[in-house]
Enzyme design. Structure first.
Site, PDB file in Angstrom:
ATOM      1  N   LYS A  10       0.867  -1.182   0.071  1.00 40.55           N
ATOM      2  CA  LYS A  10       0.166   0.063   0.041  1.00 40.55           C
ATOM      3  C   LYS A  10       0.921   1.175   0.050  1.00 40.55           C
ATOM      4  O   LYS A  10       0.688   2.106  -0.908  1.00 40.55           O
ATOM      5  CB  LYS A  10      -0.855  -0.081   1.088  1.00 40.55           C
ATOM      6  N   ASN A  11       1.807   1.568   1.129  1.00 39.48           N
ATOM      7  CA  ASN A  11       2.461   2.475   1.189  1.00 39.48           C
ATOM      8  C   ASN A  11       3.480   2.938  -0.119  1.00 39.48           C
ATOM      9  O   ASN A  11       3.539   3.947  -0.583  1.00 39.48           O
ATOM     10  CB  ASN A  11       3.099   2.723   2.509  1.00 39.48           C
ATOM     11  N   ARG A  80      -3.770  10.334   3.706  1.00 43.14           N
ATOM     12  CA  ARG A  80      -2.521  10.941   4.071  1.00 43.14           C
ATOM     13  C   ARG A  80      -1.640  11.295   2.890  1.00 43.14           C
ATOM     14  O   ARG A  80      -1.053  12.204   2.783  1.00 43.14           O
ATOM     15  CB  ARG A  80      -1.823  10.168   5.029  1.00 43.14           C
ATOM     16  N   CYS A 104      -5.577   7.814   8.695  1.00 43.97           N
ATOM     17  CA  CYS A 104      -5.927   7.548  10.088  1.00 43.97           C
ATOM     18  C   CYS A 104      -5.606   8.803  10.981  1.00 43.97           C
ATOM     19  O   CYS A 104      -4.628   9.144  11.114  1.00 43.97           O
ATOM     20  CB  CYS A 104      -5.073   6.297  10.374  1.00 43.97           C
ATOM     21  N   ARG A 109      -0.778  14.639  13.028  1.00 39.78           N
ATOM     22  CA  ARG A 109       0.365  14.303  12.092  1.00 39.78           C
ATOM     23  C   ARG A 109       1.014  15.627  11.427  1.00 39.78           C
ATOM     24  O   ARG A 109       0.253  15.885  10.414  1.00 39.78           O
ATOM     25  CB  ARG A 109      -0.441  13.412  11.178  1.00 39.78           C
ATOM     26  N   ASP A 112       5.817  20.069   9.216  1.00 35.71           N
ATOM     27  CA  ASP A 112       6.577  21.022   9.159  1.00 35.71           C
ATOM     28  C   ASP A 112       8.047  20.370   8.436  1.00 35.71           C
ATOM     29  O   ASP A 112       8.639  21.271   7.711  1.00 35.71           O
ATOM     30  CB  ASP A 112       6.907  21.390  10.619  1.00 35.71           C
ATOM     31  N   ASP A 292       3.456   0.474  12.141  1.00 38.60           N
ATOM     32  CA  ASP A 292       2.196  -0.209  11.546  1.00 38.60           C
ATOM     33  C   ASP A 292       1.934  -1.688  12.049  1.00 38.60           C
ATOM     34  O   ASP A 292       1.026  -2.205  11.414  1.00 38.60           O
ATOM     35  CB  ASP A 292       2.308  -0.223  10.102  1.00 38.60           C
ATOM     36  N   ILE A 314       6.216   6.538  17.645  1.00 32.71           N
ATOM     37  CA  ILE A 314       6.228   7.561  16.083  1.00 32.71           C
ATOM     38  C   ILE A 314       5.094   8.355  16.184  1.00 32.71           C
ATOM     39  O   ILE A 314       5.091   9.381  16.000  1.00 32.71           O
ATOM     40  CB  ILE A 314       5.992   6.354  15.017  1.00 32.71           C
ATOM     41  N   ARG A 384      -9.166   0.068   3.584  1.00 30.02           N
ATOM     42  CA  ARG A 384      -8.247   1.146   2.927  1.00 30.02           C
ATOM     43  C   ARG A 384      -6.884   0.412   2.659  1.00 30.02           C
ATOM     44  O   ARG A 384      -6.452   0.763   1.792  1.00 30.02           O
ATOM     45  CB  ARG A 384      -8.125   2.368   3.896  1.00 30.02           C
TER      46      ARG A 384
END
Ligand code: EPU
Length: 405
Positions: A10-11, A80, A104, A109, A112, A292, A314, A384
């Site tokens: 996915k990512n 995201r 999510c 989140r 910057d 994750d 995280i 998702r």
């Protein structure tokens, strides 16, 4: 022995899809998962003017019809990774504006580091209540030091820098497998990205990129989820189509818990008698234990013998699933970013709500372990990121049904 094959990541897909718009001409992305986040991303590009053709297991994207520099449709706030269009459109047309991203709810989140990185390349970044934009007459390579090895900021700066003038060096870059996948895709399009997978990435800007055909790596987190599911059910499962090197942190923890792990070239066999020892887990950036997979292993620890301490480093708020498993009988105390889990003999099935993607899939694991029937609601979160998880689990012998309400 059961068998399951892992889908495309996915990512990684969510980083490669926006990268396609930097190239002149179409790209074909293979091994792409059929999951909601990928569908949303493809639709974002289509709405911007790209031609998108979904095929079995792949997608063709021709970005030539994209004329604007904005992505302000409300779908952008569902995921995201829409923030990657900030860097990708900037690299493509010198200007970008995107809706502030969603995804999510894991606490604050921030972005910057994305802003600092793009600014270092000469972009002016502006933000209002709903959107963020960047513009530059000319992007110029620079040395950038990240305060934290943010995955998203690393992706965004890579996307903006591949066609900048001169060399960009990202120090303290993220090292996650999908950063390497993105670099490999960009290089297959004619980019010059070196060092991805280490904490220093060097990008020499090129004038143009061409489209390419590229296969996404297997999903590291789905692999880990299936491994934990095998252990949770005291099973014997061959997980196929994986990259074992990406799973070292999880494999080590599972072995510490008493689970047997056998690695092949692209397989991992997980065998367990269902009796596990408690362990401590602390999430870290890659190659540390992935955040994750924290909810999934926490559920496994809920019935391990002894006390486990799970520390999330995280995200601010990734323990929402804990209140759900407590209703199944788990004994857990959460204090800020630390969960202390006292192993119990069994969990009991009940009605649950998936709080987010990984917390949601962790509830499926809890349901597999529990006595009696469990009903999980809000499964949209799970869909998702997991392709046909119910079918894969049924093939492994689980009794799981997806019900439309
Ligand atoms: N952070 C900042 N400033 C920034 C960027 C991040 O302070 O400019 C902080 C965040 O607030 C957060 C932490 O750093 O607390 C981690 O953020 P990072 O940028 O590394 O993560 P991300 O890009 O938002 C990606 C994955 C997540 C995964 C994390 C960590 C995608 C689309 N998302 O998020 O995946 O958990 O990296 O590995 O790639 C998931 O798949 O379920 C998921 C949440």
């Amino acid at each position: 022995m059961g068998e399951a094959t892992v889908s495309g990541g996915k990512n990684p897909a969510l980083a490669v899809i926006p990268a396609v718009i930097l190239a002149d001409g179409p790209s074909v992305i293979e091994n792409i998962s059929v999951i909601d986040d990928v569908d949303v991303y493809c639709k974002l590009l289509e709405d911007m003017g790209a031609r998108v053709e979904r095929r079995v297991n792949s997608v063709m994207i021709d970005p030539d019809g994209i004329t604007g520099f904005t992505c302000l449709g409300e779908d952008a706030s569902r995921i995201r990774a829409s923030i990657y269009l900030l860097g990708a459109l900037l690299g493509r047309c010198g200007e970008s504006r995107v809706l502030l991203p969603g995804g999510c709810d894991l606490g604050e989140r921030k972005h910057d580091i994305h802003v600092k990185g793009l600014s270092a390349l000469g972009a002016t970044v502006t933000e209002d209540d709903v959107s963020i934009g960047a513009s530059a007459t000319r992007l110029i390579g620079n040395e950038i030091f990240f305060d934290f090895a943010s995955v998203g900021a690393t992706v965004n700066v890579m996307l903006a820098a591949v066609k900048a003038v001169g060399q960009t060096v990202i120090h303290n870059a993220a090292r996650e497998p999908h950063i390497v996948d993105l670099a490999n895709f960009l290089n297959s399009c004619g980019a010059s990205v070196k060092g991805a997978g280490t904490n220093t990435i060097r990008i020499r800007g090129v004038r143009s990129l061409h489209g390419s055909t590229y296969a996404i790596i297997p999903d590291q987190i789905e692999t880990g989820t299936l491994m934990i599911m095998a252990a949770a059910t005291g099973g014997d499962v061959m997980v196929r189509g994986v990259i074992p090197a990406h799973m070292e942190a999880l494999s080590a923890k599972l072995m510490e818990m008493g689970v047997r792990i056998e690695e092949g070239d692209d397989t991992i066999r997980v065998t367990s008698d269902g009796l596990h020892r408690s362990v401590n887990v602390k999430t870290q950036v890659y190659p540390g234990f992935p955040t994750d997979l924290m909810p999934q292993i926490s559920v496994l620890l809920a019935t391990a013998k002894g006390t486990s301490v799970v520390t999330e480093t995280i995200f601010d708020s990734r323990f929402k699933f804990i209140s759900e498993i407590k209703r199944m009988g788990a004994q857990v105390i959460v204090d800020n970013r630390v969960a202390v889990i006292e192993g119990v003999d069994k969990l009991s099935g009940t009605r649950l709500h998936a709080p987010d993607l990984r917390g949601g899939v962790a509830l499926i694991i809890a349901a597999l372990m529990a006595e009696g029937e469990t009903e999980i609601h809000s499964i949209g979160h799970i869909e998702r990121g997991y392709q046909r998880i119910d079918e894969k689990l049924r093939a492994l012998g689980a009794s799981i049904e997806r019900v439309e309400i």
